[in-house]
Design a protein around this motif. Structure first.
Motif, PDB file in Angstrom:
ATOM      1  N   ASP A  90       0.557  -1.489   0.265  1.00 48.96           N
ATOM      2  CA  ASP A  90      -0.015  -0.053   0.232  1.00 48.96           C
ATOM      3  C   ASP A  90       0.685   1.253   0.128  1.00 48.96           C
ATOM      4  O   ASP A  90       0.729   2.375  -0.909  1.00 48.96           O
ATOM      5  N   GLU A  91       2.281   1.896   0.889  1.00 50.39           N
ATOM      6  CA  GLU A  91       2.532   2.253   0.790  1.00 50.39           C
ATOM      7  C   GLU A  91       3.359   2.836  -0.520  1.00 50.39           C
ATOM      8  O   GLU A  91       3.826   3.739  -1.423  1.00 50.39           O
ATOM      9  N   LEU A 120       2.732   1.415  -3.506  1.00 53.63           N
ATOM     10  CA  LEU A 120       1.617   2.175  -3.969  1.00 53.63           C
ATOM     11  C   LEU A 120       1.119   3.378  -3.941  1.00 53.63           C
ATOM     12  O   LEU A 120       1.365   4.352  -5.009  1.00 53.63           O
ATOM     13  N   ALA A 121       1.501   4.042  -3.338  1.00 53.44           N
ATOM     14  CA  ALA A 121       0.832   5.386  -2.993  1.00 53.44           C
ATOM     15  C   ALA A 121       2.514   6.305  -3.233  1.00 53.44           C
ATOM     16  O   ALA A 121       1.877   7.624  -4.213  1.00 53.44           O
ATOM     17  N   ASP A 128      -4.073   5.859  -6.840  1.00 58.94           N
ATOM     18  CA  ASP A 128      -4.637   5.687  -5.727  1.00 58.94           C
ATOM     19  C   ASP A 128      -6.045   4.443  -5.510  1.00 58.94           C
ATOM     20  O   ASP A 128      -5.372   3.886  -4.595  1.00 58.94           O
ATOM     21  N   ARG A 129      -5.905   4.427  -6.647  1.00 58.29           N
ATOM     22  CA  ARG A 129      -6.719   2.947  -6.852  1.00 58.29           C
ATOM     23  C   ARG A 129      -7.188   1.947  -8.000  1.00 58.29           C
ATOM     24  O   ARG A 129      -6.313   2.669  -8.792  1.00 58.29           O
ATOM     25  N   LEU A 171      -5.480  -6.467   2.253  1.00 55.54           N
ATOM     26  CA  LEU A 171      -6.030  -5.125   1.428  1.00 55.54           C
ATOM     27  C   LEU A 171      -7.134  -4.758   1.061  1.00 55.54           C
ATOM     28  O   LEU A 171      -7.156  -4.029   1.901  1.00 55.54           O
ATOM     29  N   HIS A 221      -7.200  -1.670   3.788  1.00 51.06           N
ATOM     30  CA  HIS A 221      -6.380  -0.445   1.964  1.00 51.06           C
ATOM     31  C   HIS A 221      -7.558  -0.379   1.338  1.00 51.06           C
ATOM     32  O   HIS A 221      -6.740  -0.711   0.352  1.00 51.06           O
ATOM     33  N   SER A 272      -9.925   1.427   0.254  1.00 52.21           N
ATOM     34  CA  SER A 272      -9.697   2.494  -0.480  1.00 52.21           C
ATOM     35  C   SER A 272      -8.990   2.377  -1.225  1.00 52.21           C
ATOM     36  O   SER A 272      -9.004   3.690  -2.180  1.00 52.21           O
ATOM     37  N   ARG A 273      -7.333   1.911  -1.517  1.00 52.10           N
ATOM     38  CA  ARG A 273      -6.867   1.320  -2.886  1.00 52.10           C
ATOM     39  C   ARG A 273      -7.112   0.117  -2.951  1.00 52.10           C
ATOM     40  O   ARG A 273      -6.777   0.058  -4.746  1.00 52.10           O
ATOM     41  N   VAL A 274      -8.720  -0.647  -3.509  1.00 50.44           N
ATOM     42  CA  VAL A 274      -8.727  -1.627  -3.870  1.00 50.44           C
ATOM     43  C   VAL A 274     -10.076  -1.438  -4.276  1.00 50.44           C
ATOM     44  O   VAL A 274     -11.475  -1.017  -3.483  1.00 50.44           O
TER      45      VAL A 274
END
Length: 318
Positions: A112-113, A115-116, A121-122, A138, A142, A144-146
Motif C-alpha cells: 500500500d505504501e 503504491l501511494a 490511488d485505486r 489489502l 486498505h 480505499s486502495r482496492v
C-alpha cells in the motif's frame, strides 16, 4: 577426521552457493525500479499505457517472483492497461529488513505504501496462491486502495497439515540458515524443474518456464529463507483474518481448478466466495494451480469485465 571432512564439505558448499548466487543474479537482473517503504525495498515493474484507465496490480504467490505474473498474463494485459508487477517483500529483487515481516498484514501495508509513492490511488489487484491471503488483507486494511480483486487459486483459509518439513527446517534458527547457505542452491538446480512441473499438473509446464519466470532466484539463501518464513507463518495469519472476510465489499472474482492439489478449492476458494457478498466464483474441472498460465485469456476477460463495471459505477458515485 570425520568432523574436519564435514566442515570442509560445508565450506566448499558455501563457496559454491555464493558463486551460484552471483551467477543467478547476473542471469536474472532487476527489470524495474526500487521503491523504499518502511521495512523493505520493493522491486516494481510498471508496464503498459499510463492512460489505460484503472491500473492493474499483480502479486505473485510463494516460491516465485513477479515474472510468474508477467508472462503471459501481465504482458497480455499491458497491451491496453497499466500493469504494475511487484516482487513481494523478500522475493525476487525486493528485500525486507526482518524475516519476521512475513504475514499478509505486514506485506499489505508495505505494498500500500509503495503504491501511494507511485501515485496509484485505486487499482484492481490480481493475486495468485499465497497472495490470495494478501489480496484479502489489502481489501480489509486498505480498502480505499482496492477497486476490485481477482483471485487465482487463492489461499484464504487455514488447512489441515503443514507446509512441508523442509520449509519448517529452513525457518528454524541456526540450522535453517546453515542449510540455506550450503546445500539449497546446488540441490535446487536438480529439483527446480520437476518441482515446477508438479505445480502445473494436470497442465503441462510450458517449455522454458523455469528460465522465463526467473525461478532460480528463489534458490538464493536470503530469498529461500524469506519464502520459508512466509509459508510457515501463513496458516496462523489466515486463521486470524477469516472472521473479517464479511467486511469485504469490493467486487471479487475467483478462478480456481477442481484438481488443484497445491491449494484446494474446497478449502479456500469456495468458502471465501460464500463469505464475501460481492464475489463471483469460477471453478474449472480440468484446471491446475497455475491459472494465469493455463487460461490467461479467461483471466484477462474477467479482469476487463470487472473494470468495465467499476469505472461507470465510480463515475456515477462521483
Amino acid at each position: 577426521m570425520i568432523v574436519m571432512s564435514a566442515v570442509t564439505a560445508l565450506v566448499l558448499l558455501a563457496l559454491v552457493t555464493q558463486a551460484g548466487v552471483v551467477a543467478v543474479q547476473r542471469a536474472f537482473p532487476p527489470q524495474g525500479r526500487m521503491i523504499e517503504v518502511e521495512g523493505a525495498v520493493l522491486h516494481v515493474v510498471d508496464i503498459g499505457p499510463r492512460d489505460g484507465g484503472l491500473p492493474i496490480v499483480m502479486l505473485h504467490g510463494a516460491s516465485s517472483n513477479l515474472e510468474v505474473m508477467r508472462h503471459p498474463l501481465g504482458d497480455l494485459l499491458a497491451k491496453q492497461h497499466r500493469v504494475i508487477l511487484i516482487d513481494r517483500p523478500g522475493h525476487g529483487w525486493s528485500t525486507r529488513a526482518r524475516l519476521e515481516d512475513s504475514t499478509p498484514a505486514i506485506q499489505a501495508r508495505m505494498i500500500d505504501e509503495a503504491l501511494a509513492k507511485l501515485g496509484v490511488d485505486r487499482a484492481v489487484f490480481v493475486v495468485h496462491s499465497w497472495s490470495g491471503a494478501l489480496g484479502a488483507r489489502l481489501a480489509l486494511d486498505h480498502s480505499s486502495r482496492v477497486a476490485g480483486l481477482v483471485m487465482l487459486a487463492p489461499v484464504t483459509h487455514p488447512w489441515r497439515g503443514g507446509v512441508g518439513r523442509y520449509n519448517e527446517i529452513i525457518a528454524t534458527p541456526v540450522i535453517g540458515p546453515l542449510l540455506a547457505y550450503t546445500i539449497t542452491l546446488p540441490l535446487g538446480y536438480f529439483v527446480a524443474d520437476s518441482g515446477a512441473r508438479n505445480v502445473f499438473l494436470p497442465q503441462t509446464m510450458p517449455d522454458g518456464f523455469v528460465k522465463e519466470s526467473a525461478t532460480p532466484l528463489l534458490l538464493r539463501p536470503r530469498e529461500f529463507i524469506a519464502n520459508a518464513f512466509d509459508l510457515v507463518t501463513l496458516k496462523q495469519a489466515v486463521a486470524a483474518q477469516v472472521a473479517r472476510y464479511g467486511e469485504i465489499h469490493v467486487p471479487v472474482t475467483i478462478i480456481a481448478g477442481e484438481p488443484d492439489k497445491t491449494v484446494k478449492t474446497d478449502i479456500h476458494a469456495r468458502p471465501f466466495a460464500a463469505t464475501v457478498s460481492n464475489a463471483k466464483l469460477i471453478v474449472l474441472p480440468d484446471l491446475g494451480h497455475m491459472v494465469q498460465n493455463a487460461v490467461p485469456d479467461l483471466v484477462k476477460t474477467e479482469i476487463e469485465t470487472m473494470i468495465g463495471k467499476i469505472v461507470p459505477a465510480q463515475a456515477a458515485a462521483d
